[in-house]
Design an enzyme around this catalytic site. Structure first.
Site, short mmCIF file in Angstrom:
data_model
loop_
_atom_site.label_atom_id
_atom_site.label_comp_id
_atom_site.label_asym_id
_atom_site.label_seq_id
_atom_site.Cartn_x
_atom_site.Cartn_y
_atom_site.Cartn_z
N HIS A 34 -4.18 8.17 -1.22
CA HIS A 34 -4.31 9.63 -1.23
C HIS A 34 -4.34 10.12 -2.67
CE1 HIS A 34 -2.42 9.66 3.04
NE2 HIS A 34 -3.74 9.63 3.09
N ALA A 35 -5.40 10.82 -3.02
CA ALA A 35 -5.72 11.12 -4.42
C ALA A 35 -4.65 11.95 -5.11
CB ALA A 35 -7.07 11.85 -4.47
N ARG A 36 -4.09 12.93 -4.41
CA ARG A 36 -3.21 13.89 -5.08
C ARG A 36 -1.80 13.36 -5.34
NH1 ARG A 36 -2.84 18.22 -0.09
NH2 ARG A 36 -1.66 16.98 1.42
N GLU A 37 -1.51 12.16 -4.85
CA GLU A 37 -0.15 11.62 -4.96
C GLU A 37 0.01 10.85 -6.26
OE1 GLU A 37 0.36 9.57 -1.20
OE2 GLU A 37 -0.10 11.39 -0.07
N ARG B 15 -7.05 15.18 -1.37
CA ARG B 15 -6.35 14.05 -0.76
C ARG B 15 -7.27 12.88 -0.42
NH1 ARG B 15 -2.03 13.29 3.46
NH2 ARG B 15 -2.91 12.13 5.21
N HIS C 166 3.06 5.85 -1.72
CA HIS C 166 2.60 7.20 -1.42
C HIS C 166 3.64 8.19 -1.93
CE1 HIS C 166 -0.76 6.41 1.57
NE2 HIS C 166 -0.20 5.21 1.49
N SER C 167 3.37 9.47 -1.72
CA SER C 167 4.38 10.50 -1.90
C SER C 167 4.00 11.65 -0.95
CB SER C 167 4.43 10.98 -3.35
OG SER C 167 3.35 11.82 -3.68
N TYR D 224 6.04 10.77 11.36
CA TYR D 224 5.11 11.28 12.37
C TYR D 224 4.12 10.18 12.72
CZ TYR D 224 2.58 12.10 7.98
OH TYR D 224 2.01 11.97 6.75
N GLU E 13 7.32 6.21 0.46
CA GLU E 13 7.02 7.61 0.10
C GLU E 13 7.99 8.03 -0.99
OE1 GLU E 13 4.69 9.64 1.28
OE2 GLU E 13 3.99 8.71 3.16
#
Length: 422
Positions: free
Chosen positions: A186-189, A241, A310-311, A362, A385
């Site tokens: 995920h790009a924004r992390e 993302r 991830h975050s 989730y 995360e």
């Protein structure tokens, strides 16, 4: 329940106007929502299906707050809906656009300072660009040729080199077991990329202190899975993302962590190509996810531990993401994750929640961790995360070093557990 459905439909109608095209995030508010009942959590789950609401995190636990970004034109209706059902919320950022611009200026300043003073292409005082990260890998390979090798594993959609670094102890033995770590699906992390770089730094530049982790194991690390999205999050849209391959004239990109061919397209994914959780037109539709697939399968007989960074949210998650059922060997994975959580808590006091993806956070099918475990036969497969910074995905530059140091404490403990057991 009828009132819930009616209110939900009204909100959908209110939000289904023209697509919001701005990338500045000016006027966007970020909310923390504290649910007190299953009913309220179900309301948020239904709202999260709307692509115009960006749920940064939506934990399963009632005790954990959910965080969502809402565009200016939707804020009045969103707040009215929460007030109608007496759902507790607080605005944690009144204008995300202002915050992101300030952080961008700070990061640019820190990058320039690092370039003037650092002996390496990267530091842990700034978030570095993809070219700088690749240059860092090449520098290490040149400095430690007996212990480090770098390969171009493939190309992104926009033709960027996706590089892996393989780290050994230099004893020349082949066929060792492997720990495979990746980051940046995920790009924004951005803190996930920094975390992977710090692991590389510890294993290479701080080899003496960590040599036990390399005695019988090689590490293969892919610090930027999604370079196109990562660059786009630096140049155009900080909260981007997905990947960047066009899907239609209006929508770009696929959620790489919904694109793996294990229960692909099931729960927790979207068929809407504009949605952040778009599953892709087919499984492995993206060159970036095919590359990770090929790496995992190439390590099938040697791979013992797959860790994907991830975050955000302080979670150590394991399979499955597509069902609440647990794999037969879940206790083995849980033991490793618990070792990481315990080490972090002892070192810094930070608490990580451990559990299967579906039960702790989730449901989300088509993830890399499920694929690594169930198809590529990695006995230990964990998603980490990392903590939130700023309003979630945007830690300050001052937070980078303490975050990645803390992350390394957990990763080292988990790796040691794997090395001792397998």
């Amino acid at each position: 329940m009828l009132k819930l459905c009616a209110a939900f439909l009204l909100l959908l109608l209110a939000l289904c106007g023209a697509a919001w095209a701005a990338d500045s995030y000016d006027g966007c508010k970020v909310y923390d929502i504290n649910t007190r009942s299953v009913f309220e959590k179900e309301l948020l789950l239904r709202l999260s299906q709307n692509a115009d609401l960006d749920f940064f995190i939506l934990p399963r636990s009632l005790d954990a707050a959910s965080r969502v970004m809402v565009q200016p034109q939707d804020q009045q209706g969103f707040e009215q809906l929460l007030q109608k059902f007496d759902v507790d919320y607080v605005v944690v950022n009144e204008d995300l656009g202002v915050s992101l611009r300030q952080e961008q200026l700070e990061n640019q300043s820190q990058r320039l300072m690092a370039q003037r003073s650092a002996s390496r292409a990267i530091s842990f005082t700034a978030f570095h660009r993809h070219a700088e990260i690749n240059a860092y890998l090449d520098e290490l390979a040149a400095a430690y040729p007996s212990r480090v090798s770098v390969q171009v594993a493939g190309k992104s959609y926009e033709n960027r080199d996706i590089k892996t670094i393989t780290i050994s102890n230099g004893d020349g033995r082949s066929g060792k077991s492997v720990i495979f770590l990746d980051a940046g699906i995920h790009a924004r992390e951005w803190i996930a990329h920094a975390g992977a770089l710090y692991v590389i730094h510890q294993l290479v530049d701080n080899f003496a202190a960590n040599s036990a982790l390399l005695k019988n194991y090689d590490w293969v690390i892919l610090p930027v899975v999604n370079p196109d999205g990562y660059e786009y999050s630096h140049t155009s849209n900080r909260m981007w993302r997905k990947t960047r391959k066009p899907v239609s004239s209006a929508c770009y990109g696929t959620d790489g962590n919904r694109n793996f061919d294990y229960h692909w397209g099931e729960v927790g994914t979207s068929s809407d190509s504009c949605a952040d959780t778009f599953k892709g037109e087919t499984a492995f539709s993206e060159p970036e996810t095919r590359l990770v697939r090929d790496l995992l399968l190439s390590l099938r007989s040697r791979g013992k531990f797959y860790l994907t960074l991830h975050s955000f949210g302080n979670y150590l998650l394991f399979p499955y993401g597509w069902t609440s059922a647990l794999p037969v060997s879940w206790r083995d994975i849980d033991d490793v994750a618990q070792a990481g959580a315990a080490a972090i808590r002892a070192a810094t006091g930070t608490k990580y929640t451990v559990g299967s993806s579906t039960n702790a956070l989730y449901a989300a099918a088509g993830g890399s961790d499920d694929y690594a475990f169930a198809v590529a036969d990695f006995p230990i497969s964990i998603t980490m995360e990392l903590p939130a910074g700023g309003t979630g995905f945007n830690p300050t530059t001052a937070q980078i070093l303490p975050y990645v140091q803390e992350t390394w404490v957990g990763i080292k403990a988990m790796a040691q557990k794997v090395v001792d057991k397998y």
